[in-house]
Design a protein around this motif. Structure first.
Motif, PDB file in Angstrom:
ATOM      1  N   ALA A  16      15.832  -9.308  13.220  1.00 42.38           N
ATOM      2  CA  ALA A  16      15.190  -9.270  11.904  1.00 42.38           C
ATOM      3  C   ALA A  16      15.926  -8.294  10.984  1.00 42.38           C
ATOM      4  O   ALA A  16      16.601  -7.367  11.453  1.00 42.38           O
ATOM      5  N   THR A  61      16.887  -4.188  11.458  1.00 38.96           N
ATOM      6  CA  THR A  61      16.817  -3.818  12.873  1.00 38.96           C
ATOM      7  C   THR A  61      18.117  -3.189  13.374  1.00 38.96           C
ATOM      8  O   THR A  61      18.132  -2.551  14.422  1.00 38.96           O
ATOM      9  N   ASP A  75      17.144 -16.621   5.946  1.00 38.00           N
ATOM     10  CA  ASP A  75      15.893 -15.873   6.085  1.00 38.00           C
ATOM     11  C   ASP A  75      16.124 -14.379   6.315  1.00 38.00           C
ATOM     12  O   ASP A  75      15.186 -13.618   6.523  1.00 38.00           O
ATOM     13  N   TRP A 109      17.735 -12.890   8.817  1.00 40.91           N
ATOM     14  CA  TRP A 109      17.998 -12.533  10.206  1.00 40.91           C
ATOM     15  C   TRP A 109      19.499 -12.575  10.463  1.00 40.91           C
ATOM     16  O   TRP A 109      20.240 -13.304   9.810  1.00 40.91           O
ATOM     17  N   ARG A 132      10.914  -8.507  16.509  1.00 40.83           N
ATOM     18  CA  ARG A 132      12.050  -8.239  15.615  1.00 40.83           C
ATOM     19  C   ARG A 132      13.374  -8.690  16.207  1.00 40.83           C
ATOM     20  O   ARG A 132      14.395  -8.711  15.527  1.00 40.83           O
ATOM     21  N   GLU A 163      14.928 -11.903  18.763  1.00 39.55           N
ATOM     22  CA  GLU A 163      14.698 -13.146  19.494  1.00 39.55           C
ATOM     23  C   GLU A 163      15.972 -13.482  20.268  1.00 39.55           C
ATOM     24  O   GLU A 163      17.040 -13.614  19.670  1.00 39.55           O
TER      25      GLU A 163
END
Length: 170
Positions: free
Chosen positions: A96, A99, A119, A121, A144, A146
Protein backbone atom coordinates in the motif's frame (compact mmCIF):
# COMPACT_ATOMS: atom_id res chain seq x y z
CA UNK A 1 40.01 -8.35 22.39
CA UNK A 2 41.31 -4.90 23.32
CA UNK A 3 44.44 -6.45 24.84
CA UNK A 4 45.15 -8.46 21.69
CA UNK A 5 44.75 -11.90 23.24
CA UNK A 6 43.48 -15.11 21.69
CA UNK A 7 40.23 -16.29 23.27
CA UNK A 8 38.45 -19.56 23.85
CA UNK A 9 34.71 -18.83 23.56
CA UNK A 10 31.59 -20.82 24.20
CA UNK A 11 29.22 -20.17 21.33
CA UNK A 12 25.61 -21.28 20.97
CA UNK A 13 23.88 -21.30 17.61
CA UNK A 14 20.07 -21.26 17.69
CA UNK A 15 18.69 -24.66 18.59
CA UNK A 16 22.11 -26.13 19.36
CA UNK A 17 24.13 -26.70 22.50
CA UNK A 18 27.07 -24.31 23.07
CA UNK A 19 30.46 -25.51 21.94
CA UNK A 20 33.91 -24.02 22.41
CA UNK A 21 36.18 -22.62 19.76
CA UNK A 22 39.41 -20.67 19.69
CA UNK A 23 39.29 -17.23 18.07
CA UNK A 24 41.75 -14.43 17.45
CA UNK A 25 39.64 -11.24 17.76
CA UNK A 26 40.27 -8.56 15.15
CA UNK A 27 37.40 -6.16 15.73
CA UNK A 28 33.73 -5.54 16.36
CA UNK A 29 30.97 -4.55 13.95
CA UNK A 30 27.28 -3.76 14.17
CA UNK A 31 24.60 -4.76 11.67
CA UNK A 32 20.96 -3.82 12.21
CA UNK A 33 21.70 -3.14 15.89
CA UNK A 34 23.32 -6.55 16.44
CA UNK A 35 26.98 -6.66 17.57
CA UNK A 36 29.39 -9.10 15.92
CA UNK A 37 32.93 -10.15 16.77
CA UNK A 38 35.15 -10.40 13.69
CA UNK A 39 37.83 -12.99 14.37
CA UNK A 40 40.47 -15.11 12.70
CA UNK A 41 39.90 -18.85 13.28
CA UNK A 42 41.38 -22.11 12.10
CA UNK A 43 38.82 -21.87 9.26
CA UNK A 44 39.67 -18.28 8.29
CA UNK A 45 37.85 -15.03 9.10
CA UNK A 46 34.48 -15.54 10.77
CA UNK A 47 31.83 -13.49 12.53
CA UNK A 48 30.29 -14.36 15.89
CA UNK A 49 27.09 -12.78 17.13
CA UNK A 50 28.10 -11.37 20.54
CA UNK A 51 24.75 -12.27 22.10
CA UNK A 52 25.42 -15.94 21.40
CA UNK A 53 28.76 -16.03 23.23
CA UNK A 54 28.22 -18.02 26.44
CA UNK A 55 31.75 -17.87 27.92
CA UNK A 56 35.13 -16.23 27.33
CA UNK A 57 38.56 -17.38 28.49
CA UNK A 58 41.94 -15.94 27.51
CA UNK A 59 44.41 -18.52 26.18
CA UNK A 60 47.39 -16.29 26.89
CA UNK A 61 48.49 -16.33 23.25
CA UNK A 62 48.87 -12.96 21.51
CA UNK A 63 46.81 -12.11 18.45
CA UNK A 64 48.83 -11.24 15.37
CA UNK A 65 46.79 -9.22 12.89
CA UNK A 66 47.04 -10.53 9.33
CA UNK A 67 49.19 -8.25 7.21
CA UNK A 68 47.10 -5.63 5.43
CA UNK A 69 43.99 -6.44 7.48
CA UNK A 70 41.28 -3.78 7.25
CA UNK A 71 38.26 -4.27 9.49
CA UNK A 72 35.84 -2.33 7.26
CA UNK A 73 36.79 -4.35 4.18
CA UNK A 74 36.68 -7.64 6.07
CA UNK A 75 33.29 -6.79 7.55
CA UNK A 76 31.79 -5.91 4.15
CA UNK A 77 32.98 -9.25 2.75
CA UNK A 78 31.73 -11.26 5.74
CA UNK A 79 28.40 -9.41 5.87
CA UNK A 80 27.83 -10.08 2.17
CA UNK A 81 28.42 -13.80 2.82
CA UNK A 82 25.88 -13.71 5.66
CA UNK A 83 23.34 -12.01 3.39
CA UNK A 84 23.90 -14.60 0.66
CA UNK A 85 23.11 -17.39 3.13
CA UNK A 86 19.90 -15.61 4.12
CA UNK A 87 18.55 -15.43 0.57
CA UNK A 88 16.95 -18.70 -0.47
CA UNK A 89 13.62 -17.38 -1.76
CA UNK A 90 12.12 -14.28 -3.34
CA UNK A 91 8.57 -13.38 -2.33
CA UNK A 92 6.51 -11.18 -4.66
CA UNK A 93 3.50 -9.04 -3.95
CA UNK A 94 2.40 -5.45 -3.57
CA UNK A 95 2.41 -2.80 -0.87
CA UNK A 96 0.00 0.00 0.00
CA UNK A 97 1.07 3.62 -0.45
CA UNK A 98 3.39 4.86 2.30
CA UNK A 99 4.48 1.36 3.38
CA UNK A 100 8.01 1.63 1.95
CA UNK A 101 9.71 3.03 5.09
CA UNK A 102 8.27 0.22 7.22
CA UNK A 103 9.28 -2.41 4.65
CA UNK A 104 12.82 -1.06 4.61
CA UNK A 105 12.93 -1.16 8.41
CA UNK A 106 11.76 -4.78 8.42
CA UNK A 107 13.73 -6.07 5.44
CA UNK A 108 16.55 -3.61 4.82
CA UNK A 109 18.19 -4.10 1.44
CA UNK A 110 16.25 -7.30 0.82
CA UNK A 111 13.21 -5.45 -0.55
CA UNK A 112 12.93 -4.08 -4.09
CA UNK A 113 10.19 -1.96 -5.63
CA UNK A 114 8.55 -2.22 -9.03
CA UNK A 115 5.82 -0.33 -10.81
CA UNK A 116 3.26 1.76 -8.94
CA UNK A 117 -0.28 0.94 -10.09
CA UNK A 118 -3.15 3.39 -10.63
CA UNK A 119 -4.48 2.66 -7.12
CA UNK A 120 -1.14 3.77 -5.63
CA UNK A 121 0.07 0.30 -4.62
CA UNK A 122 3.65 -0.68 -5.49
CA UNK A 123 4.89 -4.05 -6.71
CA UNK A 124 7.49 -5.51 -4.31
CA UNK A 125 9.97 -8.34 -4.19
CA UNK A 126 11.56 -9.41 -0.90
CA UNK A 127 14.34 -11.93 -0.34
CA UNK A 128 14.71 -14.18 2.68
CA UNK A 129 15.71 -17.61 3.95
CA UNK A 130 12.20 -19.10 3.42
CA UNK A 131 8.69 -18.02 2.42
CA UNK A 132 7.58 -18.54 6.03
CA UNK A 133 10.25 -16.22 7.45
CA UNK A 134 9.46 -13.42 4.98
CA UNK A 135 5.73 -13.84 5.63
CA UNK A 136 6.27 -13.69 9.40
CA UNK A 137 8.25 -10.45 9.03
CA UNK A 138 5.47 -8.91 6.94
CA UNK A 139 2.49 -10.21 8.93
CA UNK A 140 2.39 -7.17 11.20
CA UNK A 141 1.61 -4.98 8.21
CA UNK A 142 -1.78 -6.67 7.86
CA UNK A 143 -3.68 -5.61 4.76
CA UNK A 144 -1.01 -3.06 3.79
CA UNK A 145 0.94 -5.87 2.08
CA UNK A 146 -0.50 -8.52 -0.22
CA UNK A 147 1.72 -11.43 -1.24
CA UNK A 148 1.16 -13.20 -4.55
CA UNK A 149 3.98 -15.68 -4.90
CA UNK A 150 5.13 -18.23 -3.83
CA UNK A 151 1.98 -19.96 -2.54
CA UNK A 152 3.87 -21.02 0.63
CA UNK A 153 4.19 -17.36 1.65
CA UNK A 154 0.45 -16.79 1.23
CA UNK A 155 -0.26 -19.97 3.21
CA UNK A 156 2.07 -18.81 6.00
CA UNK A 157 0.23 -15.47 6.23
CA UNK A 158 -3.13 -17.26 6.32
CA UNK A 159 -1.86 -19.52 9.11
CA UNK A 160 -0.55 -16.54 11.10
CA UNK A 161 -3.86 -14.73 10.61
CA UNK A 162 -5.83 -17.78 11.79
CA UNK A 163 -3.60 -18.14 14.86
CA UNK A 164 -4.09 -14.49 15.78
CA UNK A 165 -7.84 -14.68 15.23
CA UNK A 166 -8.06 -17.82 17.39
CA UNK A 167 -6.08 -16.12 20.16
CA UNK A 168 -7.62 -12.65 20.08
CA UNK A 169 -11.11 -13.26 18.65
CA UNK A 170 -12.82 -12.09 15.52
Amino acid sequence: MVEGRELRIGYARPGRDPHERTVRPLGMAVKAGVRYLVADTEHGLRTFRVGRVTSVTETGNPVVRPEGFDLATAWRTLAARMEDRLVAVTVRGRAAPGTEPVLEGLLGGRVRYGERTADGWTAIEADGPSPEVVAARLAGLGARVELHDPPEARAALARIGAELTALYGT
